[in-house]
Design an enzyme around this catalytic site. Sequence first.
Site, PDB file in Angstrom:
ATOM      1  N   GLY A  12     -44.871 -97.405 -13.428  1.00  8.49           N
ATOM      2  CA  GLY A  12     -45.703 -96.964 -14.548  1.00  8.49           C
ATOM      3  C   GLY A  12     -45.212 -97.554 -15.858  1.00  8.49           C
ATOM      4  N   GLY A  36     -14.627 -88.722 -14.630  1.00  9.89           N
ATOM      5  CA  GLY A  36     -15.629 -87.764 -15.093  1.00  9.89           C
ATOM      6  C   GLY A  36     -16.174 -86.994 -13.900  1.00  9.89           C
ATOM      7  N   VAL A  37     -17.427 -86.539 -14.039  1.00  9.99           N
ATOM      8  CA  VAL A  37     -18.010 -85.664 -13.017  1.00  9.99           C
ATOM      9  C   VAL A  37     -18.120 -86.377 -11.670  1.00  9.99           C
ATOM     10  N   ILE A  38     -18.701 -87.583 -11.671  1.00 12.80           N
ATOM     11  CA  ILE A  38     -18.909 -88.273 -10.394  1.00 12.80           C
ATOM     12  C   ILE A  38     -17.564 -88.668  -9.786  1.00 12.80           C
ATOM     13  N   VAL A  56     -18.708 -94.628 -14.873  1.00 14.35           N
ATOM     14  CA  VAL A  56     -18.308 -94.505 -16.278  1.00 14.35           C
ATOM     15  C   VAL A  56     -19.464 -93.965 -17.129  1.00 14.35           C
ATOM     16  N   GLY A  57     -20.364 -93.255 -16.505  1.00 15.68           N
ATOM     17  CA  GLY A  57     -21.488 -92.661 -17.230  1.00 15.68           C
ATOM     18  C   GLY A  57     -22.815 -93.262 -16.792  1.00 15.68           C
ATOM     19  N   ARG A  58     -23.902 -92.705 -17.308  1.00 17.06           N
ATOM     20  CA  ARG A  58     -25.245 -93.192 -16.983  1.00 17.06           C
ATOM     21  C   ARG A  58     -25.993 -93.480 -18.283  1.00 17.06           C
ATOM     22  N   ASP A  92     -33.136 -87.113 -18.219  1.00 10.03           N
ATOM     23  CA  ASP A  92     -32.055 -88.050 -18.563  1.00 10.03           C
ATOM     24  C   ASP A  92     -32.492 -89.119 -19.555  1.00 10.03           C
ATOM     25  N   HIS A 129     -17.210 -54.114  -5.874  1.00 10.73           N
ATOM     26  CA  HIS A 129     -15.829 -54.390  -5.480  1.00 10.73           C
ATOM     27  C   HIS A 129     -15.755 -54.562  -3.978  1.00 10.73           C
TER      28      HIS A 129
HETATM   29  P1  FAD Z   1     -34.298 -89.068 -12.283  1.00  9.18           P
HETATM   30  O1  FAD Z   1     -33.868 -88.053 -11.297  1.00  9.18           O
HETATM   31  O2  FAD Z   1     -33.461 -90.272 -12.453  1.00  9.18           O
HETATM   32  O3  FAD Z   1     -35.778 -89.472 -11.885  1.00  9.18           O
HETATM   33  C1  FAD Z   1     -36.468 -90.446 -12.563  1.00  9.18           C
HETATM   34  C2  FAD Z   1     -37.498 -91.018 -11.631  1.00  9.18           C
HETATM   35  O4  FAD Z   1     -38.353 -91.869 -12.365  1.00  9.18           O
HETATM   36  C3  FAD Z   1     -36.917 -91.860 -10.506  1.00  9.18           C
HETATM   37  O5  FAD Z   1     -37.416 -91.405  -9.284  1.00  9.18           O
HETATM   38  C4  FAD Z   1     -37.389 -93.274 -10.824  1.00  9.18           C
HETATM   39  O6  FAD Z   1     -37.660 -94.044  -9.662  1.00  9.18           O
HETATM   40  C5  FAD Z   1     -38.659 -92.995 -11.576  1.00  9.18           C
HETATM   41  N1  FAD Z   1     -39.049 -94.083 -12.476  1.00  9.18           N
HETATM   42  C6  FAD Z   1     -38.275 -94.683 -13.413  1.00  9.18           C
HETATM   43  N2  FAD Z   1     -38.994 -95.599 -14.097  1.00  9.18           N
HETATM   44  C7  FAD Z   1     -40.229 -95.569 -13.559  1.00  9.18           C
HETATM   45  C8  FAD Z   1     -41.413 -96.274 -13.831  1.00  9.18           C
HETATM   46  N3  FAD Z   1     -41.469 -97.170 -14.819  1.00  9.18           N
HETATM   47  N4  FAD Z   1     -42.501 -96.010 -13.077  1.00  9.18           N
HETATM   48  C9  FAD Z   1     -42.464 -95.104 -12.079  1.00  9.18           C
HETATM   49  N5  FAD Z   1     -41.376 -94.388 -11.791  1.00  9.18           N
HETATM   50  C10 FAD Z   1     -40.279 -94.613 -12.525  1.00  9.18           C
HETATM   51  N6  FAD Z   1     -27.112 -83.095 -12.037  1.00  9.18           N
HETATM   52  C11 FAD Z   1     -26.965 -81.767 -11.866  1.00  9.18           C
HETATM   53  O7  FAD Z   1     -27.549 -80.992 -12.626  1.00  9.18           O
HETATM   54  N7  FAD Z   1     -26.196 -81.261 -10.852  1.00  9.18           N
HETATM   55  C12 FAD Z   1     -25.537 -82.067  -9.990  1.00  9.18           C
HETATM   56  O8  FAD Z   1     -24.848 -81.578  -9.097  1.00  9.18           O
HETATM   57  C13 FAD Z   1     -25.665 -83.469 -10.144  1.00  9.18           C
HETATM   58  N8  FAD Z   1     -25.043 -84.310  -9.308  1.00  9.18           N
HETATM   59  C14 FAD Z   1     -25.224 -85.667  -9.461  1.00  9.18           C
HETATM   60  C15 FAD Z   1     -24.541 -86.514  -8.583  1.00  9.18           C
HETATM   61  C16 FAD Z   1     -24.680 -87.892  -8.714  1.00  9.18           C
HETATM   62  C17 FAD Z   1     -23.951 -88.816  -7.754  1.00  9.18           C
HETATM   63  C18 FAD Z   1     -25.541 -88.418  -9.729  1.00  9.18           C
HETATM   64  C19 FAD Z   1     -25.732 -89.899  -9.862  1.00  9.18           C
HETATM   65  C20 FAD Z   1     -26.203 -87.575 -10.596  1.00  9.18           C
HETATM   66  C21 FAD Z   1     -26.031 -86.191 -10.477  1.00  9.18           C
HETATM   67  N9  FAD Z   1     -26.655 -85.295 -11.344  1.00  9.18           N
HETATM   68  C22 FAD Z   1     -26.493 -83.956 -11.193  1.00  9.18           C
HETATM   69  C23 FAD Z   1     -27.515 -85.772 -12.447  1.00  9.18           C
HETATM   70  C24 FAD Z   1     -28.976 -85.620 -12.032  1.00  9.18           C
HETATM   71  O9  FAD Z   1     -29.215 -86.351 -10.849  1.00  9.18           O
HETATM   72  C25 FAD Z   1     -29.877 -86.128 -13.155  1.00  9.18           C
HETATM   73  O10 FAD Z   1     -29.565 -85.447 -14.353  1.00  9.18           O
HETATM   74  C26 FAD Z   1     -31.335 -85.891 -12.822  1.00  9.18           C
HETATM   75  O11 FAD Z   1     -31.711 -86.521 -11.618  1.00  9.18           O
HETATM   76  C27 FAD Z   1     -32.228 -86.392 -13.965  1.00  9.18           C
HETATM   77  O12 FAD Z   1     -33.545 -86.096 -13.667  1.00  9.18           O
HETATM   78  P2  FAD Z   1     -34.739 -86.971 -14.247  1.00  9.18           P
HETATM   79  O13 FAD Z   1     -35.964 -86.440 -13.602  1.00  9.18           O
HETATM   80  O14 FAD Z   1     -34.640 -87.028 -15.709  1.00  9.18           O
HETATM   81  O15 FAD Z   1     -34.461 -88.453 -13.737  1.00  9.18           O
HETATM   82  P1  NAD Z   2     -19.104 -88.976 -17.057  1.00 11.86           P
HETATM   83  O1  NAD Z   2     -19.547 -89.168 -18.434  1.00 11.86           O
HETATM   84  O2  NAD Z   2     -19.007 -87.603 -16.496  1.00 11.86           O
HETATM   85  O3  NAD Z   2     -17.661 -89.620 -16.848  1.00 11.86           O
HETATM   86  C1  NAD Z   2     -17.394 -90.948 -17.113  1.00 11.86           C
HETATM   87  C2  NAD Z   2     -15.922 -91.070 -17.430  1.00 11.86           C
HETATM   88  O4  NAD Z   2     -15.619 -92.440 -17.450  1.00 11.86           O
HETATM   89  C3  NAD Z   2     -15.557 -90.502 -18.785  1.00 11.86           C
HETATM   90  O5  NAD Z   2     -14.451 -89.652 -18.645  1.00 11.86           O
HETATM   91  C4  NAD Z   2     -15.238 -91.736 -19.606  1.00 11.86           C
HETATM   92  O6  NAD Z   2     -14.230 -91.509 -20.577  1.00 11.86           O
HETATM   93  C5  NAD Z   2     -14.749 -92.685 -18.539  1.00 11.86           C
HETATM   94  N1  NAD Z   2     -14.884 -94.094 -18.878  1.00 11.86           N
HETATM   95  C6  NAD Z   2     -15.902 -94.701 -19.557  1.00 11.86           C
HETATM   96  N2  NAD Z   2     -15.688 -96.029 -19.629  1.00 11.86           N
HETATM   97  C7  NAD Z   2     -14.519 -96.266 -18.967  1.00 11.86           C
HETATM   98  C8  NAD Z   2     -13.779 -97.425 -18.665  1.00 11.86           C
HETATM   99  N3  NAD Z   2     -14.200 -98.629 -19.052  1.00 11.86           N
HETATM  100  N4  NAD Z   2     -12.633 -97.309 -17.963  1.00 11.86           N
HETATM  101  C9  NAD Z   2     -12.216 -96.083 -17.537  1.00 11.86           C
HETATM  102  N5  NAD Z   2     -12.866 -94.934 -17.801  1.00 11.86           N
HETATM  103  C10 NAD Z   2     -14.015 -95.025 -18.487  1.00 11.86           C
HETATM  104  O7  NAD Z   2     -20.053 -89.910 -16.170  1.00 11.86           O
HETATM  105  P2  NAD Z   2     -20.248 -90.035 -14.601  1.00 11.86           P
HETATM  106  O8  NAD Z   2     -19.151 -89.355 -13.863  1.00 11.86           O
HETATM  107  O9  NAD Z   2     -20.535 -91.452 -14.344  1.00 11.86           O
HETATM  108  O10 NAD Z   2     -21.565 -89.207 -14.364  1.00 11.86           O
HETATM  109  C11 NAD Z   2     -22.748 -89.567 -15.074  1.00 11.86           C
HETATM  110  C12 NAD Z   2     -23.537 -88.357 -15.419  1.00 11.86           C
HETATM  111  O11 NAD Z   2     -24.224 -87.881 -14.264  1.00 11.86           O
HETATM  112  C13 NAD Z   2     -22.707 -87.180 -15.883  1.00 11.86           C
HETATM  113  O12 NAD Z   2     -22.419 -87.249 -17.238  1.00 11.86           O
HETATM  114  C14 NAD Z   2     -23.608 -86.025 -15.596  1.00 11.86           C
HETATM  115  O13 NAD Z   2     -24.499 -85.909 -16.668  1.00 11.86           O
HETATM  116  C15 NAD Z   2     -24.346 -86.483 -14.351  1.00 11.86           C
HETATM  117  N6  NAD Z   2     -23.727 -85.852 -13.167  1.00 11.86           N
HETATM  118  C16 NAD Z   2     -23.694 -84.497 -13.112  1.00 11.86           C
HETATM  119  C17 NAD Z   2     -23.090 -83.884 -12.031  1.00 11.86           C
HETATM  120  C18 NAD Z   2     -23.038 -82.394 -11.984  1.00 11.86           C
HETATM  121  O14 NAD Z   2     -23.744 -81.752 -12.753  1.00 11.86           O
HETATM  122  N7  NAD Z   2     -22.237 -81.800 -11.110  1.00 11.86           N
HETATM  123  C19 NAD Z   2     -22.527 -84.636 -11.014  1.00 11.86           C
HETATM  124  C20 NAD Z   2     -22.574 -86.008 -11.118  1.00 11.86           C
HETATM  125  C21 NAD Z   2     -23.187 -86.613 -12.207  1.00 11.86           C
END
Ligand code: FAD
Ligand code: NAD
Length: 477
Positions: free
Chosen positions: A121, A189-191, A276-278, A318, A450
């Site tokens: 899209g 970080g988290v991942i 290192v983040g998203r 996101d 409890h």
């Molecule tokens: P997304 O889930 O990324 O969905 C976006 C969708 O848009 C995708 O399906 C993509 O294909 C589609 N899209 C993009 N561009 C287009 C386009 N131009 N046309 C059509 N479709 C398109 N968050 C939590 O809260 N709890 C967790 O435990 C957690 N664990 C995670 C673990 C990992 C390994 C990762 C990577 C992330 C995790 N997150 C977690 C973060 C969570 O996945 C995201 O915050 C969440 O998916 C964001 O939702 P969203 O709908 O904004 O985007």
């Molecule tokens: P993050 O922001 O949690 O952690 C990234 C870490 O990488 C930070 O501590 C940062 O200081 C470090 N970093 C950045 N650049 C670096 C470098 N060049 N060398 C070494 N360290 C570096 O990001 P993530 O773990 O990639 O996760 C991405 C996002 O996905 C999270 O911020 C969160 O929003 C989402 N997520 C959420 C969950 C959950 O809710 N349980 C789980 C997974 C992912």
Amino acid sequence: MKNYDVVVIGSGPAGYVAAIRASQLGLKTLCIEKWVNQDGKHVNGGTCLNVGCIPSKSLLDSSQKYWEVTKDIGIHGISVKNVNFDVSKMHERKKKIVNQLTGGVSSLLKANGVECAFGHGKLHSSRRVTITDENGAETEVTANNVILAAGSKPIEIPVAEVDNDLILDSTGALEIDSVPKRLGIIGAGVIGLELGSVWGRLGSEVVLLEALEDFLAIMDKQIAEEAKRIFMKQGLDIRLGARVIGTEIKDKQVVVTYRNGEVIQKEVFDKLIVCVGRRPHTENLLAQDSGIEVDERGSVFVNEYCATNVPGVYAIGDLVRGPMLAHKGSEEGIMVAERIAGHKAQLNYDIVPNVIYTHPEVASVGRTEEQIKASGDPYNIGTFPFAASGRALASNDSDGFVKIIAHAETDRILGCHIVGPSAADLTQQVAIAMEFGSSAEDLGMTVFGHPTLSEAVHEAALSVSGSAIHMPNKKKR
Ligand code: FAD
Ligand code: NAD
């Protein structure tokens, strides 16, 4: 050309929830998604269901069961011999859950009357949206309202280019097919912590290289310190102030060079995960004439109601400012759909829980002590250790503590931070209390069953005013 009340681009937890709510409210809704899974199937659900929250939790739970049986079970008087695991079965289980849930989302969209289109899209001027399918065929629709929900992608760093063979992003890290002997992770970080825990429990030596000097810098400092102590005790080798400056593939291994202060160090790993983040996923989403403003971090610029600078165009999840969390995006989706339908919806961004699903979990809601101190608000703190919880001791899961912070004058709860068993669910209890404007005293006056882990929340709330019963209080009422 077809016209819709609402066109949603992206069917992750932000987009599909927005589409369902919009359709429930009687709006003619189209949801566009481009995701194709490993089996070549078009699927809904986005990052969360396909390569995020759900598959990571599936592996976390499988590996935790193995860890409990091998490391923890003896204390209960149970001995188990010849415990084995099969990584491919763990992956099969994960895939089954993912398929069940992505299929479930498609059924929900259909059941709610949302029309689905698979393809890419793109938003143009005047809320025109083009949909390009995998063969390049383009259709065009118009909408009274467009909701952008295109999500995010892993940040790439030039010093460690992902090949998804030896150097993996989070998606590749969910597919590792045998336990690497030595696993390097860039970013504690988290991942890094969640996936590091998975492979660490299954036997990898895990080294996390974190550029910052502070561990979990955005978390409450006291909680982060306790979490680090626990994770190091579990065997995760967390190195702070470690900035990766190069990687090289040698003999099917990754040699990582990093700088720690003035010292240059090298480590050799069998696999390396880069997390290192998203970053927001805006590639080819916005045509030049769409007029949508993007901020300096690449996020689509929105106000507190997720409206962009272009009337009738919204952005959620996101793709926009704030924590990248599935539930935050979903709530934004509901808010936007309801506002389009003429309701006065809003979202309380001050109360969005955040959880790291390690064991024990690390969870928080509201402000950290550091943020409250910086704001100048006077505050009181109550804490309670799980070591003093009968239920935590009974289950041999007594690491960590609950910390509740309340305003010193009004006693209103400002934040709750927990590292410990079931921290996610316990924090949610406090989030509900906060949403209702609860004071620490209100929580203290609530009857808790409890023996439950929740009693630790009760005692921490009592401890804010020095009235905890099951531990000595620092101050008296
Ligand atoms: P997304 O889930 O990324 O969905 C976006 C969708 O848009 C995708 O399906 C993509 O294909 C589609 N899209 C993009 N561009 C287009 C386009 N131009 N046309 C059509 N479709 C398109 N968050 C939590 O809260 N709890 C967790 O435990 C957690 N664990 C995670 C673990 C990992 C390994 C990762 C990577 C992330 C995790 N997150 C977690 C973060 C969570 O996945 C995201 O915050 C969440 O998916 C964001 O939702 P969203 O709908 O904004 O985007
Ligand atoms: P993050 O922001 O949690 O952690 C990234 C870490 O990488 C930070 O501590 C940062 O200081 C470090 N970093 C950045 N650049 C670096 C470098 N060049 N060398 C070494 N360290 C570096 O990001 P993530 O773990 O990639 O996760 C991405 C996002 O996905 C999270 O911020 C969160 O929003 C989402 N997520 C959420 C969950 C959950 O809710 N349980 C789980 C997974 C992912």
